[in-house]
Design a protein around this motif. Structure first.
Motif, PDB file in Angstrom:
ATOM      1  N   HIS A  59      46.814  30.904  -5.395  1.00 15.50           N
ATOM      2  CA  HIS A  59      45.948  29.864  -4.833  1.00 15.50           C
ATOM      3  C   HIS A  59      46.502  28.482  -5.166  1.00 15.50           C
ATOM      4  O   HIS A  59      46.795  28.206  -6.326  1.00 15.50           O
ATOM      5  N   ILE A  60      46.601  27.644  -4.154  1.00 18.77           N
ATOM      6  CA  ILE A  60      46.927  26.232  -4.377  1.00 18.77           C
ATOM      7  C   ILE A  60      45.726  25.433  -3.882  1.00 18.77           C
ATOM      8  O   ILE A  60      45.366  25.502  -2.704  1.00 18.77           O
ATOM      9  N   ILE A  61      45.102  24.702  -4.798  1.00 18.73           N
ATOM     10  CA  ILE A  61      43.871  23.979  -4.498  1.00 18.73           C
ATOM     11  C   ILE A  61      44.175  22.489  -4.461  1.00 18.73           C
ATOM     12  O   ILE A  61      44.732  21.935  -5.420  1.00 18.73           O
ATOM     13  N   ILE A  62      43.812  21.857  -3.350  1.00 20.49           N
ATOM     14  CA  ILE A  62      44.012  20.417  -3.191  1.00 20.49           C
ATOM     15  C   ILE A  62      42.708  19.715  -3.556  1.00 20.49           C
ATOM     16  O   ILE A  62      41.652  20.021  -2.992  1.00 20.49           O
ATOM     17  N   THR A  63      42.803  18.789  -4.501  1.00 19.28           N
ATOM     18  CA  THR A  63      41.623  18.028  -4.905  1.00 19.28           C
ATOM     19  C   THR A  63      42.034  16.650  -5.407  1.00 19.28           C
ATOM     20  O   THR A  63      43.134  16.484  -5.934  1.00 19.28           O
ATOM     21  N   ARG A  64      41.133  15.693  -5.252  1.00 19.64           N
ATOM     22  CA  ARG A  64      41.350  14.355  -5.818  1.00 19.64           C
ATOM     23  C   ARG A  64      40.824  14.288  -7.249  1.00 19.64           C
ATOM     24  O   ARG A  64      41.041  13.310  -7.945  1.00 19.64           O
ATOM     25  N   GLN A  65      40.095  15.323  -7.671  1.00 19.49           N
ATOM     26  CA  GLN A  65      39.517  15.315  -9.020  1.00 19.49           C
ATOM     27  C   GLN A  65      40.605  15.457 -10.078  1.00 19.49           C
ATOM     28  O   GLN A  65      41.424  16.375 -10.011  1.00 19.49           O
ATOM     29  N   LYS A  66      40.592  14.554 -11.025  1.00 27.11           N
ATOM     30  CA  LYS A  66      41.527  14.640 -12.156  1.00 27.11           C
ATOM     31  C   LYS A  66      41.003  15.714 -13.108  1.00 27.11           C
ATOM     32  O   LYS A  66      39.794  15.914 -13.233  1.00 27.11           O
ATOM     33  N   ASN A  73      46.766  31.799 -12.352  1.00 26.25           N
ATOM     34  CA  ASN A  73      47.350  32.093 -11.036  1.00 26.25           C
ATOM     35  C   ASN A  73      46.814  31.161  -9.943  1.00 26.25           C
ATOM     36  O   ASN A  73      46.884  31.473  -8.771  1.00 26.25           O
ATOM     37  N   CYS A  74      46.257  30.023 -10.351  1.00 20.65           N
ATOM     38  CA  CYS A  74      45.827  28.984  -9.426  1.00 20.65           C
ATOM     39  C   CYS A  74      46.553  27.697  -9.792  1.00 20.65           C
ATOM     40  O   CYS A  74      46.762  27.412 -10.965  1.00 20.65           O
ATOM     41  N   ILE A  75      46.949  26.942  -8.776  1.00 21.10           N
ATOM     42  CA  ILE A  75      47.692  25.702  -8.963  1.00 21.10           C
ATOM     43  C   ILE A  75      46.860  24.577  -8.366  1.00 21.10           C
ATOM     44  O   ILE A  75      46.335  24.717  -7.260  1.00 21.10           O
ATOM     45  N   VAL A  76      46.745  23.473  -9.087  1.00 24.25           N
ATOM     46  CA  VAL A  76      46.001  22.312  -8.594  1.00 24.25           C
ATOM     47  C   VAL A  76      46.984  21.216  -8.221  1.00 24.25           C
ATOM     48  O   VAL A  76      47.899  20.907  -8.988  1.00 24.25           O
ATOM     49  N   VAL A  77      46.792  20.643  -7.030  1.00 28.59           N
ATOM     50  CA  VAL A  77      47.624  19.536  -6.551  1.00 28.59           C
ATOM     51  C   VAL A  77      46.704  18.470  -5.955  1.00 28.59           C
ATOM     52  O   VAL A  77      45.519  18.717  -5.727  1.00 28.59           O
ATOM     53  N   SER A  78      47.277  17.305  -5.653  1.00 29.34           N
ATOM     54  CA  SER A  78      46.446  16.216  -5.128  1.00 29.34           C
ATOM     55  C   SER A  78      46.694  15.910  -3.657  1.00 29.34           C
ATOM     56  O   SER A  78      46.053  15.033  -3.093  1.00 29.34           O
ATOM     57  N   SER A  79      47.621  16.639  -3.004  1.00 30.16           N
ATOM     58  CA  SER A  79      47.890  16.372  -1.582  1.00 30.16           C
ATOM     59  C   SER A  79      48.441  17.620  -0.892  1.00 30.16           C
ATOM     60  O   SER A  79      48.966  18.528  -1.553  1.00 30.16           O
ATOM     61  N   LEU A  80      48.345  17.632   0.425  1.00 31.54           N
ATOM     62  CA  LEU A  80      48.911  18.731   1.210  1.00 31.54           C
ATOM     63  C   LEU A  80      50.425  18.789   1.021  1.00 31.54           C
ATOM     64  O   LEU A  80      50.991  19.877   0.859  1.00 31.54           O
TER      65      LEU A  80
END
Length: 163
Positions: A59-66, A73-80
Motif C-alpha cells: 500500500h502506498i498512501i498519499i496524505t498531506r498529514q505529517k 508493508n504500507c508506505i506514506v508519501v505526500s504526492s502522486l
C-alpha cells in the motif's frame, strides 16, 4: 505500467461518505485477482475506508498529514509523483482511489480497468471524465444483475492510445 482501477456508475459516482455505494462481490473478486501481488496507490481516505490493509499488496498512501502512521508493508508519501517513484518500474502498479487521486492520475495512466455499474446514484465522490479519443477499449464483459448483485455492470479495459 500505471493502471487505474475503479467501479463507477453511469453518472461517474464512486462513493458517498467514504464508502462504496453498492455491493458487487464479483467486482471485489476481480479487484483482488488483478491487484494481488502489486503496489496499490491510494489517498488517505481510501486507505482509512478499509478495516485493515488488503493482504498481499504493498500500500502506498498519499496524505498531506505529517507523521501519519500506518501498519507494516504500507508506505506514506505526500504526492502522486512520489507514490509512483516508490513503485517498481517494470511491473503493473494500480491507482485504487479516491476521486482526487483518480483525477490527478487520469492524464498519466497507461490503462484503465473500469467496472461500469449500470445505474445513476447519489454520491459525493466521482470518477473523472476522460476523453475517449485518448483511449482504446480493448475488452468488454457484461454481467447481469442477480441475487448477489443489485445492478447490471460491465468490465471495461482501456489502453491509452499512442499519439
Amino acid at each position: 505500467m500505471l493502471t487505474i482501477i475503479a467501479a463507477a456508475a453511469e453518472n461517474n459516482a464512486l462513493g458517498k461518505d467514504n464508502d462504496l455505494v453498492w455491493h458487487l462481490p464479483d467486482d471485489f473478486k476481480r479487484f483482488k485477482s488483478l491487484t494481488t501481488g502489486h503496489y496499490i496507490i491510494m489517498g488517505r481516505k481510501t486507505f482509512e475506508s478499509f478495516p485493515k490493509p488488503l493482504p498481499n499488496r504493498t500500500h502506498i498512501i498519499i496524505t498531506r498529514q505529517k507523521n501519519y502512521t500506518v501498519p507494516e508493508n504500507c508506505i506514506v508519501v505526500s504526492s502522486l509523483k512520489e507514490a509512483i517513484a516508490k513503485c517498481p518500474k517494470d511491473e503493473e502498479n494500480f491507482i485504487i482511489g479516491g476521486g482526487e487521486i483518480y483525477k490527478q492520475s487520469i492524464t498519466i495512466a497507461d490503462k484503465i480497468e473500469l467496472t461500469r455499474v449500470h445505474t445513476s446514484i447519489e454520491a459525493d465522490t466521482f470518477f473523472p471524465e476522460f476523453d475517449s479519443k485518448d483511449w482504446q477499449l480493448i475488452a468488454e464483459e457484461f454481467h447481469s444483475k442477480d441475487e448477489k448483485h443489485l445492478y447490471d455492470f460491465t468490465y471495461l479495459t482501456y489502453c491509452r492510445n499512442e499519439n
